[in-house]
Motif scaffolding. Structure first.
Motif, PDB file in Angstrom:
ATOM      1  N   LEU A   1      -0.087  12.066  -9.222  1.00 14.14           N
ATOM      2  CA  LEU A   1      -0.869  13.249  -8.866  1.00 14.14           C
ATOM      3  C   LEU A   1      -0.051  14.519  -9.030  1.00 14.14           C
ATOM      4  N   GLN A   2       1.233  14.470  -8.666  1.00 16.35           N
ATOM      5  CA  GLN A   2       2.095  15.637  -8.874  1.00 16.35           C
ATOM      6  C   GLN A   2       2.200  15.968 -10.362  1.00 16.35           C
ATOM      7  N   GLY A   3       2.342  14.937 -11.203  1.00 15.30           N
ATOM      8  CA  GLY A   3       2.395  15.167 -12.644  1.00 15.30           C
ATOM      9  C   GLY A   3       1.122  15.806 -13.152  1.00 15.30           C
ATOM     10  N   HIS A   4      -0.016  15.323 -12.669  1.00 16.57           N
ATOM     11  CA  HIS A   4      -1.290  15.912 -13.093  1.00 16.57           C
ATOM     12  C   HIS A   4      -1.436  17.342 -12.595  1.00 16.57           C
ATOM     13  N   CYS A   5      -0.934  17.615 -11.403  1.00 19.88           N
ATOM     14  CA  CYS A   5      -0.986  18.993 -10.884  1.00 19.88           C
ATOM     15  C   CYS A   5      -0.151  19.923 -11.756  1.00 19.88           C
ATOM     16  N   TYR A   6       1.031  19.458 -12.170  1.00 16.49           N
ATOM     17  CA  TYR A   6       1.858  20.281 -13.064  1.00 16.49           C
ATOM     18  C   TYR A   6       1.138  20.515 -14.391  1.00 16.49           C
TER      19      TYR A   6
ATOM     20  N   VAL B   1       0.923   6.743  -6.702  1.00 14.14           N
ATOM     21  CA  VAL B   1      -0.220   7.630  -6.944  1.00 14.14           C
ATOM     22  C   VAL B   1       0.169   9.081  -6.642  1.00 14.14           C
ATOM     23  N   HIS B   2       0.997   9.283  -5.629  1.00 19.12           N
ATOM     24  CA  HIS B   2       1.452  10.638  -5.286  1.00 19.12           C
ATOM     25  C   HIS B   2       2.260  11.236  -6.433  1.00 19.12           C
TER      26      HIS B   2
ATOM     27  N   LYS C   1       0.834  -1.208   0.000  1.00 19.93           N
ATOM     28  CA  LYS C   1       0.000   0.000   0.000  1.00 19.93           C
ATOM     29  C   LYS C   1       0.865   1.253   0.000  1.00 19.93           C
ATOM     30  N   ARG C   2       1.968   1.222   0.735  1.00 22.17           N
ATOM     31  CA  ARG C   2       2.848   2.386   0.780  1.00 22.17           C
ATOM     32  C   ARG C   2       3.455   2.650  -0.592  1.00 22.17           C
TER      33      ARG C   2
END
Length: 168
Positions: free
Chosen positions: A64-69, A60-61, A53-54
């Motif tokens: 998510l950072q790529g999508h935020c950029y 996923v983190h 899970k970690r």
């Protein structure tokens, strides 16, 4: 006999008490190892799914950072498009001025009504067409501009030739 019976009873009570004390000592002595065993068993069962899970959360983190950029880049692109409104307005004004100047040139040329020999440039510009749906007069403007440039070149040649002939 009472002492014998009493000794039997006392022996039984002492034996029972010593058994309980021995049992309690055994439990107390083995309880930490049993606790460590239970902890080890729990860690063996719970650790691999937790590690998985970690790793998944870390992946996923990063996504998510790529999508935020990407979203930040898209927002900046949209904001820069808002600033392009003035540029498009300027282009529209330049097109209006060009069409107006073309109409003035066309009017001036119609006033002259001169017969000039048809040159190669005029024949070529007559075949040039552009398909611009929003600006149908642009191809006419190009043709008229080509005609104007050619007539100006013709006039320049005519005015420069007498000056050249007068000089020995």
């Amino acid at each position: 006999m009472t002492t014998l019976q009493h000794d039997h009873e006392l022996d039984a009570k002492v034996k029972k008490a010593t058994e309980r004390i021995s049992e309690n000592m055994h439990i107390v002595a083995n309880e930490p190892s049993l606790a460590f065993y239970r902890l080890q068993e729990h860690v063996r069962k719970a650790l691999p799914p937790m590690v998985d899970k970690r790793v998944e959360v870390s992946k996923v983190h990063h996504e998510l950072q790529g999508h935020c950029y990407d979203v930040e880049y898209a927002i900046s692109a949209v904001k820069s498009m808002e600033n392009a409104d003035r540029t498009f307005t300027d282009i529209q004004d330049l097109f209006r001025n060009a069409i107006f100047l073309k109409q003035q040139l066309k009017y001036e040329e119609s006033r002259r009504n001169k017969k000039e020999p048809i040159s190669v440039y005029k024949r070529l510009s007559a075949h040039i067409t552009l398909d611009l749906p929003d600006l149908p007069e642009l191809s006419d403007a190009l043709r008229e501009t080509a005609n104007k440039v050619e007539s100006m070149m013709h006039q320049a040649r005519n005015t420069s030739q007498p000056a050249e002939t007068s000089t020995p």
